[in-house]
Write a protein that holds these residues in place. Structure first.
Motif, short mmCIF file in Angstrom:
data_model
loop_
_atom_site.label_atom_id
_atom_site.label_comp_id
_atom_site.label_asym_id
_atom_site.label_seq_id
_atom_site.Cartn_x
_atom_site.Cartn_y
_atom_site.Cartn_z
N ASP A 187 -49.86 -24.06 -6.80
CA ASP A 187 -48.90 -25.13 -7.16
C ASP A 187 -49.23 -26.40 -7.19
O ASP A 187 -49.07 -27.26 -7.89
N ASN A 199 -53.17 -25.56 -9.97
CA ASN A 199 -53.48 -24.56 -10.87
C ASN A 199 -54.67 -23.77 -10.73
O ASN A 199 -54.98 -23.44 -11.66
N ASP A 226 -60.70 -32.23 -16.46
CA ASP A 226 -60.49 -31.21 -17.58
C ASP A 226 -61.26 -29.99 -17.36
O ASP A 226 -62.55 -29.96 -17.46
N ARG A 277 -52.89 -36.05 -13.16
CA ARG A 277 -51.86 -34.88 -13.02
C ARG A 277 -52.64 -33.53 -13.10
O ARG A 277 -53.67 -33.49 -13.29
N LYS A 278 -51.62 -32.63 -12.21
CA LYS A 278 -52.36 -31.10 -12.44
C LYS A 278 -52.64 -30.79 -13.58
O LYS A 278 -51.87 -30.99 -14.53
N SER A 279 -53.86 -30.15 -13.63
CA SER A 279 -54.11 -29.47 -14.84
C SER A 279 -53.02 -28.47 -15.61
O SER A 279 -52.55 -27.53 -14.85
N ASN A 280 -52.90 -28.70 -16.85
CA ASN A 280 -51.78 -27.69 -17.77
C ASN A 280 -52.84 -26.49 -17.73
O ASN A 280 -52.21 -25.40 -17.86
N THR A 281 -54.20 -26.63 -17.97
CA THR A 281 -55.08 -25.26 -18.26
C THR A 281 -55.27 -24.76 -17.02
O THR A 281 -55.48 -25.29 -15.86
N PRO A 282 -54.66 -23.33 -16.72
CA PRO A 282 -55.07 -22.51 -15.57
C PRO A 282 -56.63 -22.64 -15.18
O PRO A 282 -57.26 -22.53 -16.27
N THR A 307 -62.47 -20.69 -17.29
CA THR A 307 -62.70 -21.93 -17.30
C THR A 307 -63.99 -22.16 -16.45
O THR A 307 -64.79 -23.16 -16.64
#
Ligand code: HEM
Ligand code: MG
Length: 232
Positions: free
Chosen positions: A47, A50, A167, A194-199, A204
């Protein structure tokens, strides 16, 4: 709101992990830092950052050994030296030399001063910082421990700060965000993070981990074998 930053009180439990401390300071983990179970930690990491559990499961399971309770721990337990906690940290003193639990600006100087002339950190700077911190510990700490276990944990931690503050696809993280994460254990939301949109997953992490590991030029110390401390 529910996930606003709130500095810990004197009775709240905080530990050597800036990631978990930050999650607690924002209420993604219990703000008192106590009664943590593995599912609670995984949900908080997901939450808040990510970050998926595949990157955390070994540390989370080892963390249970640091506590007297059957299936819970608190953040301060995590400073048990030789469990996950290790020497040559980025922001904490070595156990044999001082406090391995609280943020230390002098130790953090090495990371803060890395990648000069640029406003971001990356896998190259992270590898250099790991080497520099290792050299400092080796020169000053007679009890310095540096096995493949410490190497793998340290490399994972470096790839994590790049991914949660930057990132996850490039490993590029703004210095301002990383500095706030370590120094204040705060999500730099007002500053634009902001919290990463990429899991943040093995997918990664893999390339970043490899690049940092290579750049750190790590070598084991002859005669030291990996072990895990299970209790005080
Ligand atoms: C240390 C990030 C989850 C246990 C660290 C460090 C970072 C980090 C950057 C290095 C601090 C330093 O070198 O000064 C994160 C992030 C997480 C996360 C972003 C999840 C989103 C966890 C979990 C556990 C854990 C699930 C175990 C339950 C530790 C411990 C240390 C540590 C014991 C101290 C190691 C040392 O520096 O000696 N973490 N972490 N972390 N983390 Fe986490
Ligand atoms: Mg340490």
């Amino acid at each position: 709101s529910q996930h606003q930053f709130q500095a810990p009180t004197t009775t709240d439990s905080r530990g050597p992990c800036p990631g978990l401390n930050t999650l607690a300071n924002h209420g993604f983990l219990p703000r008192n830092g106590k009664n943590l179970t593995i599912p609670i930690v995984f949900q908080g990491a997901l939450d808040g950052f990510n970050v998926h559990k595949e990157l955390l499961i070994t540390a989370a399971k080892a963390a249970l050994f640091t506590s007297d309770l059957d299936d819970q721990f608190e953040l301060e337990n995590l400073s048990l030296h030789g469990n996950i906690e290790h020497d040559a940290s980025l922001s904490r003193e070595d156990h044999a030399l001082g406090n391995n639990n609280v943020f230390n600006e002098t130790i953090f100087t090495t990371l803060a001063n890395s990648n000069p002339g640029s406003d971001f950190f990356n896998t190259t700077s992270a590898g250099q910082v790991q080497k520099a911190r290792l050299d400092q510990s080796q020169a000053s700490n007679p009890a310095f421990r540096n096995t493949i276990k410490e190497f793998e944990v340290r490399t994972r931690e470096s790839s994590l700060y790049l991914q949660v503050m930057g990132d996850p696809l490039t490993g590029i993280a703004p210095k301002q965000f990383v500095n706030i994460f370590f120094r204040e254990e705060r999500m730099p939301l007002e500053e634009g993070w902001r919290k990463s949109n990429t899991p943040v997953t093995g997918q990664t992490d893999g390339p970043l981990f490899s690049a940092i590991a290579r750049g750190s030029q790590w070598q084991p110390i002859a005669g030291q074998c990996p072990w895990v401390t299970l209790a005080q």
